[in-house]
Motif scaffolding. Structure first.
Motif, PDB file in Angstrom:
ATOM      1  N   UNK A  85      71.495 -24.380  89.415  1.00 32.16           N
ATOM      2  CA  UNK A  85      71.656 -25.425  88.125  1.00 32.16           C
ATOM      3  C   UNK A  85      72.132 -26.255  88.715  1.00 32.16           C
ATOM      4  N   UNK A  86      74.253 -25.989  89.133  1.00 35.31           N
ATOM      5  CA  UNK A  86      74.495 -27.199  89.528  1.00 35.31           C
ATOM      6  C   UNK A  86      74.503 -27.712  90.653  1.00 35.31           C
ATOM      7  N   UNK A 118      61.912 -35.072  92.204  1.00 31.56           N
ATOM      8  CA  UNK A 118      61.197 -34.606  91.649  1.00 31.56           C
ATOM      9  C   UNK A 118      60.782 -33.398  91.242  1.00 31.56           C
ATOM     10  N   UNK A 119      60.917 -32.760  92.142  1.00 33.65           N
ATOM     11  CA  UNK A 119      61.642 -31.187  93.560  1.00 33.65           C
ATOM     12  C   UNK A 119      62.327 -30.658  92.558  1.00 33.65           C
ATOM     13  N   UNK A 120      63.441 -31.359  92.527  1.00 34.80           N
ATOM     14  CA  UNK A 120      65.208 -31.178  91.578  1.00 34.80           C
ATOM     15  C   UNK A 120      64.687 -31.044  90.363  1.00 34.80           C
ATOM     16  N   UNK A 121      64.016 -31.482  89.534  1.00 34.77           N
ATOM     17  CA  UNK A 121      63.601 -30.961  88.101  1.00 34.77           C
ATOM     18  C   UNK A 121      62.978 -29.318  87.802  1.00 34.77           C
ATOM     19  N   UNK A 122      61.697 -29.247  88.842  1.00 39.84           N
ATOM     20  CA  UNK A 122      61.262 -28.316  89.221  1.00 39.84           C
ATOM     21  C   UNK A 122      62.435 -27.169  89.133  1.00 39.84           C
ATOM     22  N   UNK A 123      63.101 -27.548  89.974  1.00 41.59           N
ATOM     23  CA  UNK A 123      64.933 -26.341  90.477  1.00 41.59           C
ATOM     24  C   UNK A 123      64.968 -25.960  89.528  1.00 41.59           C
ATOM     25  N   UNK A 124      65.618 -27.718  88.245  1.00 39.85           N
ATOM     26  CA  UNK A 124      66.380 -27.188  87.916  1.00 39.85           C
ATOM     27  C   UNK A 124      65.927 -26.413  86.430  1.00 39.85           C
ATOM     28  N   UNK A 125      64.284 -26.736  85.922  1.00 39.92           N
ATOM     29  CA  UNK A 125      63.812 -26.039  85.160  1.00 39.92           C
ATOM     30  C   UNK A 125      63.531 -24.727  85.503  1.00 39.92           C
ATOM     31  N   UNK A 126      63.616 -23.926  86.840  1.00 37.97           N
ATOM     32  CA  UNK A 126      63.458 -22.478  87.137  1.00 37.97           C
ATOM     33  C   UNK A 126      64.914 -21.431  87.118  1.00 37.97           C
ATOM     34  N   UNK A 127      66.251 -23.089  87.409  1.00 36.37           N
ATOM     35  CA  UNK A 127      67.128 -22.776  86.906  1.00 36.37           C
ATOM     36  C   UNK A 127      67.729 -21.621  85.692  1.00 36.37           C
ATOM     37  N   UNK A 128      67.096 -22.844  85.012  1.00 38.30           N
ATOM     38  CA  UNK A 128      67.237 -22.438  83.501  1.00 38.30           C
ATOM     39  C   UNK A 128      66.946 -21.478  83.154  1.00 38.30           C
TER      40      UNK A 128
END
Length: 439
Positions: free
Chosen positions: A184-185, A200-210
Motif C-alpha cells: 500500500x505504501x 493505472x497499474x498502481x491503482x490495481x496494486x493498491x486495491x490488491x494491497x487493501x
C-alpha cells in the motif's frame, strides 16, 4: 577495462544492469518468504525441520548475487561503509556475541545469515536510487499481493489460515499483513510520484494491497498503514514549509507522538477491557512481562544473538510453559535486541536512528529529484511495526533488508546534498564526487 555485458561474440548479450535489476528483485522476493514456505508448510502453517533445511537452499543464490555485485562495485561499497560506521559496528555485534552466547553454534550460524542480508542492503543502497528501488518493490510486492488475491479466489483452502484469515502466498496472515502494508505504501508512493507512468497499474496494486490487509486481520499492519498515511502528510507538509516552519512542525510532531505513546501505555489495556477485546494483545502483554524479567537478568550483554528463543534454553522453555504457547520471539523488536545484545547493542542502535531520520528528512526537503518520501515513511513505519512484532536483526527477511538499505542510502546521499547546498563550494556532480556510480 571493465566489461558491462555478458555473452558470446555471436550470441545475445546481457548487460550487468539487467542482472542487477532482476537479481535484486528476485532476491527481495525470495527473502520475503513468498510461495516456497507456503508450499512446504503444514495446513496450520508450521514447518518441519526438513522443510526449514530446504528453505535455506534458495538463500545461496541470493548470497552469490550479493557477493558478485559487491565485488564489482567494491569502491562504492567502501564509501558506504565509511559514511555510516554504526551499521558495520552493529553487524559485528552478532559475531562478538558468540563469546557470551548461551548457544554459540546457533548464534554463529544466524550471524552469518544476517551478514549476507545486510550486504544485500548495501547492494540495494549503492546500485539503485530511491525511485529505482521503489519501482523494484512496486513490481515485486505488487505481484505478491495480486497473486495472493488470485490464489484466495482459486484455492481458498491454500490461501487461508485454519481460523479463516487470509494468508495469500505467505505462510501466516501476519506476514501477509506486513507486506500488504508495504505494498500500500509503495503503490501510494508511485501515485504521488507520477514520474514512473504507472498510475493505472498502481491503482490495481493498491486495491490488491487493501484487500490483503483487510483480509489478513493483522492489527500491527493496519496500525502501521495508518501511521504511514499520517507520515506522508507530515513529510509533504515539511517539504513545503520554510526553515522556521519545519522546526515548528517537527516539534509538534514529536510532542504528538510522545503523547500518543504515553496514552497507549496508560489507557490501551483498560480501553480494550471496556470494549470486551483481548486486553493481552493476543498474549503479548504477559509475554512482555516475562521477557522484561529475563532482560533484567542479563541487561549488559544479553544472551547472544538469537540464542534466547531456542529449545536448549531452559529460561525460554520455562516461559513457554507459563504462557501455554511457544512464543518464537518477544513480539517486540526492541526487547529482542536487548535479549540478544543487552544495553551494549541497544545504545548504538538507538544512536543510529535519530541520525538516519534527520538525514532522510533533509534529503526529502532538499534533494527532490530522487523521490525520498517513501523511504522516510518506510523507516518510521518499520519502527512502529516493531512495537508489536520482531523484525530487527532478523536474517533472511526482506523488511529488515529494506530498513537497513534505507539507513545506508540516507548516509550515502546526505553528505552530497550538504555539499551541494554549501555556497562557498562548487556543487559536486551526483555520484562522481561522492564516490558513487548510480546508473
Amino acid at each position: 577495462m571493465r566489461v558491462d555485458s555478458l555473452g558470446t561474440a555471436s550470441g545475445p548479450t546481457i548487460s550487468w544492469r539487467v542482472i542487477e535489476c532482476w537479481g535484486a528483485s528476485i532476491s527481495i522476493f525470495l527473502q520475503a518468504g513468498a510461495f516456497l514456505p507456503l508450499i512446504l508448510s503444514d495446513a496450520d502453517g508450521t514447518l518441519s525441520e526438513s522443510a526449514k533445511s530446504m528453505l535455506r537452499l534458495p538463500c545461496f543464490p541470493v548470497y552469490a548475487f550479493t557477493i558478485v555485485i559487491l565485488i564489482r562495485n567494491f569502491p562504492q561499497f567502501l564509501t558506504a561503509l565509511r559514511r555510516n560506521l554504526i551499521v558495520p559496528l552493529i553487524l559485528v555485534l552478532p559475531f562478538l556475541s558468540t563469546l557470551w552466547s548461551i548457544a554459540p553454534p546457533t548464534t554463529l550460524r544466524r550471524a552469518i545469515g544476517l551478514l549476507f542480508c545486510v550486504l544485500l542492503s548495501y547492494v540495494l543502497a549503492i546500485r539503485f536510487t530511491p525511485r529505482q528501488l521503489l519501482f523494484l518493490l512496486f513490481v515485486t510486492l505488487g505481484t505478491c499481493s495480486v497473486l495472493s488475491v488470485v490464489i484466495s479466489l482459486v484455492s481458498p483452502a491454500l490461501a487461508s489460515m485454519p481460523d479463516g484469515a487470509m494468508r495469500g502466498v505467505f505462510i501466516h496472515k501476519n506476514v501477509l499483513g506486513w507486506y500488504a502494508a508495504l505494498t500500500i505504501l509503495v503503490a501510494t508512493a508511485v501515485l504521488i510520484d507520477g514520474t514512473l507512468g504507472l498510475r493505472r497499474t498502481a491503482f490495481i496494486v493498491l486495491a490488491a494491497g487493501v484487500i490483503c490487509l483487510a483480509s489478513s486481520g493483522s492489527m500491527t499492519a493496519i496500525i502501521a498503514t495508518s501511521v504511514a498515511y499520517c507520515l506522508i502528510g507530515f513529510y509533504s507538509l515539511l517539504q513545503r514549509s520554510s526553515s522556521i516552519g519545519r522546526v515548528v512542525i517537527v516539534l509538534f510532531f514529536i510532542q504528538l507522538s510522545l503523547g500518543i505513546l504515553i496514552s497507549l501505555h496508560e489507557f490501551l489495556v483498560p480501553a480494550l477491557e471496556a470494549l470486551g477485546k483481548d486486553a493481552t494483545l493476543t498474549g503479548r502483554v504477559p509475554l512482555w512481562e516475562l521477557v522484561d524479567r529475563e532482560i533484567s537478568d542479563r541487561w549488559f550483554l544479553g544472551y547472544g544473538y538469537q540464542a534466547f528463543w531456542t529449545t536448549a534454553n531452559p529460561e525460554a522453555t520455562h516461559m513457554w510453559l507459563k504462557l501455554g504457547w511457544p512464543a518464537p520471539h518477544a513480539h517486540n523488536g526492541y526487547r529482542d535486541i536487548l535479549l540478544s545484545f543487552g544495553i551494549t547493542g541497544m545504545i548504538p542502535f538507538v544512536l543510529m536512528l535519530p541520525q538516519a531520520i534527520r538525514r532522510g528528512a533533509v534529503l526529502h526537503c532538499h534533494d527532490t529529484q530522487y523521490g525520498w518520501l517513501w523511504l522516510n515513511v518506510l523507516t518510521i513505519m518499520i519502527l512502529v511495526m516493531n512495537l508489536t512484532e520482531s523484525i530487527f536483526f532478523v536474517q533472511n527477511d526482506a523488511i529488515f533488508i529494506l530498513f537497513t538499505a534505507a539507513i545506508i542510502m540516507f548516509s550515502l546521499y546526505a553528505p552530497v546534498v550538504s555539499l551541494s547546498r554549501s555556497p562557498p563550494r562548487q556543487a559536486p556532480s551526483r555520484g562522481v564526487a561522492s564516490g558513487l556510480q548510480i546508473s
